[in-house]
Design a protein around this motif. Structure first.
Motif, PDB file in Angstrom:
ATOM      1  N   LEU A  77       0.831  -1.199   0.000  1.00 34.48           N
ATOM      2  CA  LEU A  77       0.000   0.000   0.000  1.00 34.48           C
ATOM      3  C   LEU A  77       0.868   1.253   0.000  1.00 34.48           C
ATOM      4  O   LEU A  77       0.534   2.254  -0.651  1.00 34.48           O
ATOM      5  N   GLY A  78       1.989   1.203   0.714  1.00 30.78           N
ATOM      6  CA  GLY A  78       2.910   2.340   0.699  1.00 30.78           C
ATOM      7  C   GLY A  78       3.431   2.633  -0.701  1.00 30.78           C
ATOM      8  O   GLY A  78       3.505   3.800  -1.110  1.00 30.78           O
ATOM      9  N   LEU A  79       3.779   1.595  -1.443  1.00 32.38           N
ATOM     10  CA  LEU A  79       4.226   1.784  -2.824  1.00 32.38           C
ATOM     11  C   LEU A  79       3.103   2.337  -3.690  1.00 32.38           C
ATOM     12  O   LEU A  79       3.323   3.210  -4.542  1.00 32.38           O
ATOM     13  N   ALA A  80       1.879   1.824  -3.493  1.00 34.23           N
ATOM     14  CA  ALA A  80       0.742   2.309  -4.276  1.00 34.23           C
ATOM     15  C   ALA A  80       0.469   3.780  -3.995  1.00 34.23           C
ATOM     16  O   ALA A  80       0.174   4.561  -4.914  1.00 34.23           O
ATOM     17  N   VAL A  81       0.569   4.185  -2.733  1.00 35.01           N
ATOM     18  CA  VAL A  81       0.358   5.587  -2.382  1.00 35.01           C
ATOM     19  C   VAL A  81       1.419   6.462  -3.028  1.00 35.01           C
ATOM     20  O   VAL A  81       1.118   7.524  -3.601  1.00 35.01           O
ATOM     21  N   ALA A  82       2.690   6.037  -2.957  1.00 29.69           N
ATOM     22  CA  ALA A  82       3.771   6.808  -3.578  1.00 29.69           C
ATOM     23  C   ALA A  82       3.546   6.963  -5.072  1.00 29.69           C
ATOM     24  O   ALA A  82       3.839   8.013  -5.655  1.00 29.69           O
ATOM     25  N   LEU A  83       2.999   5.934  -5.695  1.00 27.99           N
ATOM     26  CA  LEU A  83       2.706   5.992  -7.128  1.00 27.99           C
ATOM     27  C   LEU A  83       1.623   7.022  -7.414  1.00 27.99           C
ATOM     28  O   LEU A  83       1.751   7.853  -8.326  1.00 27.99           O
ATOM     29  N   CYS A  84       0.543   6.990  -6.636  1.00 26.68           N
ATOM     30  CA  CYS A  84      -0.587   7.892  -6.878  1.00 26.68           C
ATOM     31  C   CYS A  84      -0.245   9.340  -6.565  1.00 26.68           C
ATOM     32  O   CYS A  84      -0.749  10.264  -7.217  1.00 26.68           O
ATOM     33  N   VAL A  85       0.617   9.556  -5.561  1.00 27.78           N
ATOM     34  CA  VAL A  85       0.987  10.920  -5.180  1.00 27.78           C
ATOM     35  C   VAL A  85       1.643  11.657  -6.343  1.00 27.78           C
ATOM     36  O   VAL A  85       1.486  12.872  -6.498  1.00 27.78           O
ATOM     37  N   GLN A  86       2.345  10.928  -7.208  1.00 23.49           N
ATOM     38  CA  GLN A  86       3.055  11.568  -8.305  1.00 23.49           C
ATOM     39  C   GLN A  86       2.111  12.253  -9.299  1.00 23.49           C
ATOM     40  O   GLN A  86       2.502  13.199  -9.983  1.00 23.49           O
ATOM     41  N   ILE A  87       0.876  11.797  -9.390  1.00 18.88           N
ATOM     42  CA  ILE A  87      -0.061  12.343 -10.381  1.00 18.88           C
ATOM     43  C   ILE A  87      -1.164  13.160  -9.729  1.00 18.88           C
ATOM     44  O   ILE A  87      -1.440  14.292 -10.137  1.00 18.88           O
ATOM     45  N   VAL A  88      -1.826  12.614  -8.709  1.00 23.26           N
ATOM     46  CA  VAL A  88      -2.973  13.311  -8.116  1.00 23.26           C
ATOM     47  C   VAL A  88      -2.600  14.116  -6.888  1.00 23.26           C
ATOM     48  O   VAL A  88      -3.431  14.866  -6.371  1.00 23.26           O
ATOM     49  N   GLY A  89      -1.373  13.998  -6.397  1.00 22.97           N
ATOM     50  CA  GLY A  89      -0.948  14.771  -5.247  1.00 22.97           C
ATOM     51  C   GLY A  89      -1.258  14.096  -3.927  1.00 22.97           C
ATOM     52  O   GLY A  89      -2.097  13.195  -3.840  1.00 22.97           O
ATOM     53  N   ALA A  90      -0.577  14.545  -2.881  1.00 22.70           N
ATOM     54  CA  ALA A  90      -0.699  13.900  -1.570  1.00 22.70           C
ATOM     55  C   ALA A  90      -2.048  14.150  -0.917  1.00 22.70           C
ATOM     56  O   ALA A  90      -2.543  13.314  -0.166  1.00 22.70           O
ATOM     57  N   LEU A  91      -2.659  15.293  -1.177  1.00 18.36           N
ATOM     58  CA  LEU A  91      -3.893  15.643  -0.481  1.00 18.36           C
ATOM     59  C   LEU A  91      -5.099  14.857  -0.967  1.00 18.36           C
ATOM     60  O   LEU A  91      -6.055  14.646  -0.217  1.00 18.36           O
ATOM     61  N   LEU A  92      -5.070  14.409  -2.221  1.00 14.26           N
ATOM     62  CA  LEU A  92      -6.269  13.825  -2.822  1.00 14.26           C
ATOM     63  C   LEU A  92      -6.054  12.397  -3.308  1.00 14.26           C
ATOM     64  O   LEU A  92      -6.753  11.921  -4.194  1.00 14.26           O
TER      65      LEU A  92
END
Length: 306
Positions: free
Chosen positions: A202-217
């Protein structure tokens, strides 16, 4: 406008034009093929990981991990290092802390409540010290689609393959442990090891998503699509399929809409994913109401027949 018909100094594009402006859209579309590929990767990863986020009641954990991912990316930005690598390190540290210290739900929420503001505070500190482009700061929080260059897409592809491969390996035992952890542990399933392993994934998945949609969303990809799918089906087969489909529609639709505006991508992704969830919830409510009406009318029909 001035008296001679020329734009006044303060005039600019209206709100609607800033949100939806499709001038030269075809030319712009050719520039974001990497972003569209990244959207597919995020849809697959977010949709599949989100199934277990919902089953294991981990939306709060996603938010906590995203804050440390933001701090790691901000630190890398300040030090001139790879932002993706910094986000990964921050995410894995947060996921490991939550997985090791928060075995029970009450402990987990307490750990997240401590980790999340700490990560957010670190991120704000690092960004305040960073003297580079403001767009880089803003992108870490709300996402951006134009920064997905070839090196970054290579990072995203690698992370996606690791996450998808790990999910494929643990899918069946993790499903069992998520649905009925006591029975799974009694039958020899390593429930605690699986829980920690999934937190790291899940940590890797979050890091992946943060790159495009940002940490807040980031919740809009790792929670909302799976939550929408769970409203209309409990099937172990259909649930991940619908979750991935909803995540792909949200991600690709958000990219295509954001391309024609000056607004960051995240509001579009969150709006689409929320609209999908709302439709699924309304459909479930209507179906439940129809079932209740049918049950109420059945005894009356039986009495009339008698």
């Amino acid at each position: 406008m001035t008296g001679d018909g020329l734009p006044a100094e303060g005039d600019g594009p209206g709100v609607r034009q800033r949100i939806f402006n499709f001038d030269d859209y075809g030319e712009l579309l050719a520039l974001v093929h990497n972003s569209l590929l990244a959207g597919v990767l995020l849809g697959l990863v977010g949709g599949l990981a989100g199934v277990f986020v919902i089953r294991r009641d981990l939306p709060f954990a996603v938010h906590g991990i995203s804050e440390l991912s933001f701090a790691g990316g901000a630190a890398a930005l300040l030090l001139g290092l790879n932002v993706v690598a910094g986000s990964i390190v921050g995410s894995l540290l947060a996921a490991a802390a939550i997985g090791l210290l928060g075995v029970r739900a009450r402990d987990r929420n307490s750990v997240i409540g401590v980790v999340m503001p700490f990560g957010l505070g670190l991120g704000v500190l690092f960004l305040s010290l960073y003297q580079g482009r403001a767009a880089n700061k803003f992108g870490l929080l709300t996402g951006q689609i134009i920064a997905v260059d070839t090196p970054r897409i290579s990072w995203l592809l690698t992370i996606s393959l690791v996450v998808l491969g790990a999910l494929a390996i643990v899918w069946r035992p993790l499903t069992f442990a998520s649905v009925d952890p006591e029975v799974a542990e009694a039958r020899g399933v390593p429930v605690r090891a699986l829980s920690l392993a999934f937190m790291l994934v899940l940590g890797l998945a979050v890091a992946l998503c943060v790159q495009i949609v940002g940490a807040l969303l980031v919740l809009s990809l790792l929670v909302t699509p799976a939550a929408a799918a769970a409203r209309i089906t409990a099937s172990t087969t259909l649930l991940p399929v619908l979750s991935v489909l909803f995540a792909l529609v949200s991600m690709e639709g958000g990219i295509l809409l954001a391309l024609g505006s000056t607004v960051p991508i995240s509001p579009y992704v969150t709006t689409i994913s929320f609209a999908i969830y709302l439709v699924c919830r309304l459909a479930t409510t209507r179906r439940g109401r129809a079932a209740r009406d049918l049950r109420r009318s059945t005894p009356r029909r039986a009495e009339t027949t008698a």
